[in-house]
Design a protein around this motif. Structure first.
Motif, PDB file in Angstrom:
ATOM      1  N   ARG A 100     -51.989 -52.490 -78.256  1.00  9.94           N
ATOM      2  CA  ARG A 100     -52.365 -51.128 -78.656  1.00  9.94           C
ATOM      3  C   ARG A 100     -51.164 -50.180 -78.605  1.00  9.94           C
ATOM      4  O   ARG A 100     -50.935 -49.404 -79.524  1.00  9.94           O
ATOM      5  CB  ARG A 100     -53.487 -50.589 -77.762  1.00  9.94           C
ATOM      6  CG  ARG A 100     -53.949 -49.175 -78.131  1.00  9.94           C
ATOM      7  CD  ARG A 100     -54.930 -48.588 -77.129  1.00  9.94           C
ATOM      8  NE  ARG A 100     -54.655 -48.874 -75.724  1.00  9.94           N
ATOM      9  CZ  ARG A 100     -53.697 -48.274 -74.995  1.00  9.94           C
ATOM     10  NH1 ARG A 100     -52.925 -47.374 -75.524  1.00  9.94           N
ATOM     11  NH2 ARG A 100     -53.525 -48.597 -73.730  1.00  9.94           N
ATOM     12  N   GLU A 101     -50.371 -50.259 -77.540  1.00  6.35           N
ATOM     13  CA  GLU A 101     -49.200 -49.389 -77.417  1.00  6.35           C
ATOM     14  C   GLU A 101     -48.210 -49.632 -78.555  1.00  6.35           C
ATOM     15  O   GLU A 101     -47.660 -48.680 -79.119  1.00  6.35           O
ATOM     16  CB  GLU A 101     -48.515 -49.611 -76.068  1.00  6.35           C
ATOM     17  CG  GLU A 101     -49.310 -49.076 -74.902  1.00  6.35           C
ATOM     18  CD  GLU A 101     -48.839 -49.596 -73.551  1.00  6.35           C
ATOM     19  OE1 GLU A 101     -47.783 -50.280 -73.489  1.00  6.35           O
ATOM     20  OE2 GLU A 101     -49.533 -49.335 -72.550  1.00  6.35           O
ATOM     21  N   SER A 111     -48.951 -50.882 -81.506  1.00  2.00           N
ATOM     22  CA  SER A 111     -49.607 -50.420 -82.736  1.00  2.00           C
ATOM     23  C   SER A 111     -49.469 -48.913 -82.884  1.00  2.00           C
ATOM     24  O   SER A 111     -49.203 -48.411 -83.984  1.00  2.00           O
ATOM     25  CB  SER A 111     -51.088 -50.802 -82.737  1.00  2.00           C
ATOM     26  OG  SER A 111     -51.228 -52.198 -82.755  1.00  2.00           O
ATOM     27  N   GLU A 112     -49.640 -48.197 -81.797  1.00  2.00           N
ATOM     28  CA  GLU A 112     -49.501 -46.737 -81.838  1.00  2.00           C
ATOM     29  C   GLU A 112     -48.043 -46.326 -82.071  1.00  2.00           C
ATOM     30  O   GLU A 112     -47.767 -45.399 -82.821  1.00  2.00           O
ATOM     31  CB  GLU A 112     -50.021 -46.120 -80.539  1.00  2.00           C
ATOM     32  CG  GLU A 112     -51.527 -46.225 -80.393  1.00  2.00           C
ATOM     33  CD  GLU A 112     -52.032 -45.818 -79.017  1.00  2.00           C
ATOM     34  OE1 GLU A 112     -51.212 -45.473 -78.131  1.00  2.00           O
ATOM     35  OE2 GLU A 112     -53.264 -45.851 -78.826  1.00  2.00           O
ATOM     36  N   GLU A 113     -47.131 -47.037 -81.433  1.00  2.00           N
ATOM     37  CA  GLU A 113     -45.707 -46.697 -81.562  1.00  2.00           C
ATOM     38  C   GLU A 113     -45.207 -46.902 -82.995  1.00  2.00           C
ATOM     39  O   GLU A 113     -44.384 -46.131 -83.483  1.00  2.00           O
ATOM     40  CB  GLU A 113     -44.888 -47.554 -80.595  1.00  2.00           C
ATOM     41  CG  GLU A 113     -43.412 -47.233 -80.587  1.00  2.00           C
ATOM     42  CD  GLU A 113     -42.646 -48.016 -79.527  1.00  2.00           C
ATOM     43  OE1 GLU A 113     -41.403 -47.892 -79.512  1.00  2.00           O
ATOM     44  OE2 GLU A 113     -43.265 -48.757 -78.724  1.00  2.00           O
ATOM     45  N   VAL A 136     -47.139 -47.036 -85.840  1.00  2.85           N
ATOM     46  CA  VAL A 136     -48.193 -46.723 -86.806  1.00  2.85           C
ATOM     47  C   VAL A 136     -47.611 -46.279 -88.153  1.00  2.85           C
ATOM     48  O   VAL A 136     -48.162 -46.575 -89.204  1.00  2.85           O
ATOM     49  CB  VAL A 136     -49.188 -45.676 -86.241  1.00  2.85           C
ATOM     50  CG1 VAL A 136     -48.548 -44.297 -86.130  1.00  2.85           C
ATOM     51  CG2 VAL A 136     -50.439 -45.613 -87.092  1.00  2.85           C
ATOM     52  N   SER A 166     -48.627 -50.228 -90.046  1.00  5.27           N
ATOM     53  CA  SER A 166     -50.083 -50.104 -89.915  1.00  5.27           C
ATOM     54  C   SER A 166     -50.854 -50.628 -91.132  1.00  5.27           C
ATOM     55  O   SER A 166     -52.071 -50.509 -91.183  1.00  5.27           O
ATOM     56  CB  SER A 166     -50.457 -48.644 -89.659  1.00  5.27           C
ATOM     57  OG  SER A 166     -50.030 -47.832 -90.723  1.00  5.27           O
TER      58      SER A 166
END
Length: 187
Positions: A133-134, A136-138, A140, A144
Motif C-alpha cells: 500500500r505504501e 502504491s501510494e508513493e 500513484v 497506478s
C-alpha cells in the motif's frame, strides 16, 4: 571481570549477526528451527543479549522480515536509478528486483522461508500489505495504471514460481515474458 565487561559493545553488529543467524537457520532447517535458544546458541550471543534485541520470537521474525524488505527496497531503488523513463519506473524496478532474486540463492532461501510464514502469520501479512500500500501510494502518479498492476501481480506469480521451483521455463521464454511485461509498463 569477564571479557564481556571489557570489550566494546556493538549493538548494531550484534543485532545484524542475530538476524543473519536466524535467516541461516530458517533457510537450512525451516522456520520451526528458529527458536530463541537456537539463535542464541548458533550466534554465540547469550540469551540475555538476544532478548535485549528481540524480546520474543515474533519480534525476531518481524525484524527478519523487515530486513528482507529493506534489501528488496534497496534493489528496487537501484533498478529505478538506472531507469530513465519515469512512467512505470517503480513497477519495472519491482519486476527486476524480484526476478533477480532467482540468481541469489541465499536471498531466495530467506524469502522462501519468510513467504511460508507470511501465509500463516496475520501480523506479517499485514506488514506486507502495508508495504504494498505504501509503495502504491508513493508511486500513484507513475505506476497506478491497470497494466502496471498486472505486471506487479505477474511478478508476484513469477517470484512465487521461482521460490517453489515450479513452472520451468527456458531462458529465452523467460526473457520474452519479462520483455512483454516491461512493454506493459510503458503503455
Amino acid at each position: 571481570m569477564s571479557d564481556a565487561h571489557h570489550r566494546k559493545k556493538q549493538p548494531l553488529l550484534v543485532r545484524q549477526q542475530l538476524l543473519e543467524v536466524a535467516a541461516r537457520l530458517a533457510s537450512e532447517k525451516g522456520m520451526t528451527a528458529v527458536t530463541l535458544d537456537a539463535v542464541s546458541g548458533a550466534s554465540g550471543v547469550s540469551k540475555g543479549g538476544l532478548l535485549h534485541h528481540f524480546p520474543n520470537k515474533n519480534t525476531l521474525l518481524e525484524a527478519l522480515f523487515d530486513s528482507l524488505l529493506e534489501r528488496l527496497d534497496g534493489a528496487i531503488e537501484e533498478a529505478m536509478r538506472a531507469d530513465p523513463l519515469p512512467h512505470g519506473r517503480f513497477t519495472r524496478g519491482y519486476l527486476r528486483a524480484c526476478l533477480a532474486l532467482r540468481d541469489q540463492p541465499q536471498e531466495t532461501r530467506d524469502w522462501a522461508q519468510v513467504t511460508m510464514v507470511l501465509l500463516s502469520e496475520p501480523h506479517l501479512r499485514q506488514r506486507w500489505r502495508d508495504w504494498v500500500r505504501e509503495r502504491s501510494e508513493e508511486y500513484v502518479g507513475t505506476d497506478s495504471s491497470a497494466d502496471a498492476a498486472i505486471v506487479r501481480l505477474a511478478t508476484d506469480g513469477i517470484w512465487l514460481a521461482d521460490l517453489l521451483g515450479s513452472h520451468e521455463m527456458d531462458e529465452s521464454a523467460r526473457e520474452k515474458l519479462v520483455d512483454r511485461l516491461i512493454e506493459l509498463t510503458q503503455l
